[in-house]
Write a protein that holds these residues in place. Sequence first.
Motif, PDB file in Angstrom:
ATOM      1  N   ALA A   1       0.841  -1.187   0.000  1.00 55.19           N
ATOM      2  CA  ALA A   1       0.000   0.000   0.000  1.00 55.19           C
ATOM      3  C   ALA A   1       0.877   1.239   0.000  1.00 55.19           C
ATOM      4  O   ALA A   1       1.909   1.289   0.653  1.00 55.19           O
ATOM      5  N   PRO A   2       0.472   2.297  -0.719  1.00 55.50           N
ATOM      6  CA  PRO A   2       1.286   3.510  -0.739  1.00 55.50           C
ATOM      7  C   PRO A   2       1.283   4.166   0.629  1.00 55.50           C
ATOM      8  O   PRO A   2       0.322   4.123   1.362  1.00 55.50           O
ATOM      9  N   SER A   3       2.392   4.816   0.972  1.00 50.69           N
ATOM     10  CA  SER A   3       2.501   5.486   2.261  1.00 50.69           C
ATOM     11  C   SER A   3       2.453   6.993   2.059  1.00 50.69           C
ATOM     12  O   SER A   3       2.669   7.507   0.970  1.00 50.69           O
ATOM     13  N   THR A   4       2.142   7.707   3.141  1.00 57.34           N
ATOM     14  CA  THR A   4       2.083   9.159   3.100  1.00 57.34           C
ATOM     15  C   THR A   4       3.484   9.734   2.967  1.00 57.34           C
ATOM     16  O   THR A   4       4.364   9.355   3.726  1.00 57.34           O
ATOM     17  N   PRO A   5       3.722  10.631   2.041  1.00 53.34           N
ATOM     18  CA  PRO A   5       5.065  11.219   1.929  1.00 53.34           C
ATOM     19  C   PRO A   5       5.402  12.013   3.172  1.00 53.34           C
ATOM     20  O   PRO A   5       4.537  12.611   3.807  1.00 53.34           O
TER      21      PRO A   5
ATOM     22  N   ILE B   1       4.365   6.043  12.818  1.00 47.14           N
ATOM     23  CA  ILE B   1       4.804   5.120  11.763  1.00 47.14           C
ATOM     24  C   ILE B   1       3.618   4.312  11.250  1.00 47.14           C
ATOM     25  O   ILE B   1       3.442   4.123  10.038  1.00 47.14           O
ATOM     26  N   ALA B   2       2.773   3.853  12.182  1.00 46.44           N
ATOM     27  CA  ALA B   2       1.592   3.083  11.786  1.00 46.44           C
ATOM     28  C   ALA B   2       0.645   3.939  10.953  1.00 46.44           C
ATOM     29  O   ALA B   2       0.132   3.490   9.916  1.00 46.44           O
ATOM     30  N   ALA B   3       0.415   5.183  11.380  1.00 44.44           N
ATOM     31  CA  ALA B   3      -0.494   6.063  10.649  1.00 44.44           C
ATOM     32  C   ALA B   3       0.030   6.370   9.255  1.00 44.44           C
ATOM     33  O   ALA B   3      -0.737   6.482   8.298  1.00 44.44           O
ATOM     34  N   ARG B   4       1.342   6.480   9.141  1.00 43.45           N
ATOM     35  CA  ARG B   4       1.939   6.770   7.835  1.00 43.45           C
ATOM     36  C   ARG B   4       1.775   5.598   6.876  1.00 43.45           C
ATOM     37  O   ARG B   4       1.799   5.766   5.649  1.00 43.45           O
ATOM     38  N   ASN B   5       1.586   4.414   7.416  1.00 44.27           N
ATOM     39  CA  ASN B   5       1.457   3.221   6.580  1.00 44.27           C
ATOM     40  C   ASN B   5       0.038   2.659   6.545  1.00 44.27           C
ATOM     41  O   ASN B   5      -0.155   1.491   6.231  1.00 44.27           O
ATOM     42  N   VAL B   6      -0.954   3.489   6.869  1.00 46.98           N
ATOM     43  CA  VAL B   6      -2.345   3.054   6.756  1.00 46.98           C
ATOM     44  C   VAL B   6      -2.658   2.770   5.289  1.00 46.98           C
ATOM     45  O   VAL B   6      -2.409   3.619   4.424  1.00 46.98           O
ATOM     46  N   PRO B   7      -3.181   1.595   4.950  1.00 43.89           N
ATOM     47  CA  PRO B   7      -3.482   1.278   3.545  1.00 43.89           C
ATOM     48  C   PRO B   7      -4.481   2.270   2.949  1.00 43.89           C
ATOM     49  O   PRO B   7      -5.356   2.794   3.658  1.00 43.89           O
ATOM     50  N   TRP B   8      -4.373   2.499   1.657  1.00 46.19           N
ATOM     51  CA  TRP B   8      -5.229   3.477   0.996  1.00 46.19           C
ATOM     52  C   TRP B   8      -6.699   3.147   1.154  1.00 46.19           C
ATOM     53  O   TRP B   8      -7.544   4.028   1.307  1.00 46.19           O
ATOM     54  N   TRP B   9      -7.020   1.848   1.158  1.00 45.83           N
ATOM     55  CA  TRP B   9      -8.430   1.465   1.198  1.00 45.83           C
ATOM     56  C   TRP B   9      -9.053   1.673   2.579  1.00 45.83           C
ATOM     57  O   TRP B   9     -10.277   1.694   2.728  1.00 45.83           O
ATOM     58  N   ILE B  10      -8.208   1.861   3.617  1.00 44.29           N
ATOM     59  CA  ILE B  10      -8.722   2.137   4.958  1.00 44.29           C
ATOM     60  C   ILE B  10      -8.839   3.639   5.195  1.00 44.29           C
ATOM     61  O   ILE B  10      -9.601   4.081   6.055  1.00 44.29           O
TER      62      ILE B  10
ATOM     63  N   PRO C   1      -7.710  13.352   9.068  1.00 44.68           N
ATOM     64  CA  PRO C   1      -7.243  13.341   7.680  1.00 44.68           C
ATOM     65  C   PRO C   1      -5.731  13.498   7.607  1.00 44.68           C
ATOM     66  O   PRO C   1      -5.098  13.999   8.542  1.00 44.68           O
ATOM     67  N   LYS C   2      -5.169  13.093   6.486  1.00 46.13           N
ATOM     68  CA  LYS C   2      -3.703  13.090   6.334  1.00 46.13           C
ATOM     69  C   LYS C   2      -3.080  14.458   6.602  1.00 46.13           C
ATOM     70  O   LYS C   2      -2.018  14.550   7.212  1.00 46.13           O
ATOM     71  N   SER C   3      -3.750  15.516   6.184  1.00 47.62           N
ATOM     72  CA  SER C   3      -3.156  16.847   6.317  1.00 47.62           C
ATOM     73  C   SER C   3      -2.979  17.273   7.766  1.00 47.62           C
ATOM     74  O   SER C   3      -2.209  18.191   8.052  1.00 47.62           O
TER      75      SER C   3
END
Length: 533
Positions: free
Chosen positions: A1-5, A190-199, A206-208
């Motif tokens: 899954a993509p991660s947040t930059p 670290i966990a939040a940065r790797n939350v799968p896109w579908w979740i 929100p990410k911002s």
Amino acid sequence: APSTPVRPAGQTPTSVPAPSRVPLPATPLIKAYAWNRWRTLAAEDAVEAQRQELLKLVRKAERTAFGSDHRFQSIGKVDDYQRRVPLRTYGQHWDEYWKASFPRLENSTWPGLMPYYAVSSGTSSGKVKYIPCSMDMVRSNKRAALDIFVHHLRNRPDSRVFDGKSFVLGGSTDLKEQAPGIHSGDISGIAARNVPWWIRRWYFPPKSLTFITDWEEKIERLAPLALREDIRFMSGAPGWMTLLLEKLAALKGEGCRIKDVFPKLELITHGGVSLNPYRKRFEAMLEGSRAEMREVYPASEGFVAIADRGPQQGLRLIADNGLFYEFVPVAEINQPSPTRHWLGNIETGIDYAIVLTTCAGLWSYVIGDVVRFVDRAPPRLVITGRTSYMLSSFGEHISGELIETCVLAAAEAIGAQISEFSVGTVFAGQTGAELGHHEYVVEFDEAIADPARIEAFTKAIDRELAQRNEDYEERRVIARGVGAPVVHAVPPGTFAAWMKSEGKLGGQNKVPRVIGDAELLGRLLRFVTPTSD
């Protein structure tokens, strides 16, 4: 899954996003997973699962420096492993395998390049640790988080928990870049940065807003936005979560409780510290709510256990998820050759120091937590404190669990409630003390100005400890070699202010219950009594 930059240093979000529409219901999908996972857990032989986990870890790490040094290729059973691999602390791992090449750990204690480090809060000592966190560990933590909902859905089959949003009150995803492609930060970040896109569509904040590092700013910005969301699940450390819930209720209006703020809230998970000091505050806030509370045990080193039954009935150990557990009787932890148990020979009712071997390259790593098993099949435990959470400067041998019990009993004796507290040892000669003694810093829910009530509280702690601990009674009452405890009653908000001054406000940071580090204790005492020497 993509991660947040990773956001560039110093950059802050410029706007608060509008609340998103309620996502499409995901509960049916989660239920399908949950029933399948529950069948696996119901049939699981935890002892055999642990044996297999250890062998998988050993096989994968055979070609690492650590695996070569300990001849992993010839390990075929638990006894082989325990003979080859001694217990190690963080300092020993660091000095022997990590320090020389940090932050670029490659094939050192785990295969490949280590991408993350979970920065520990240094709860009792004030010292920061960098705990390796591999992508295998990130995946392990994701699977463990799903087990929370497996147990919830088993307990509440009519649940609609994923028809709304999940509010995770964790650390910032603004991780520090230690080297190209290598980052460190709070394990929850670290966990939040790797939350799968579908979740993501069911995830709040929100990410911002996950980048915010300032805790007070985070609460100020998240709370109003959260009021506009359909929150069904919340997670966080008890102390910080109570502050958030009280903030939400205040924004909603005088007299409001959580049932008025989030009427469809189903589940609150908590962990990191004992809920006992916060229990009455939670119960008051949750009056009339349909939400249930479920304790979890996610350490920086790995996700260990989840409550699968009711409150205070023990947490079920996760036996098949990339961790191997050993258990050393607390009384033996500092001995040269302590007894090393595992699930195959643990006993109930004994306080064990828990030792982890993980899919991030920790090998028989003493993490500092103390647990006690209440069941063996399946294995369920309660967390009773930390190896450092013990007062024994004078041979009194008082556990963190007993200290907490006595402090809460003393508060009840004077009709008060505790918000936070810490205790440490002051030796004879320090700050003019004639006898060594214990000093408590106690924050009550409401400020207590009456010196007589504080004196009654102090005497109640002394009395409770003497009645419940023979070693304390011998040294304090009979031999009179230990002085009376000293209590500093501080106004509400003091511990939050102190934690902020220490750079540890919010997230996974925890107020230390027992402070073993003299320098850290000194900073706390100077903070609450600034005119003292």
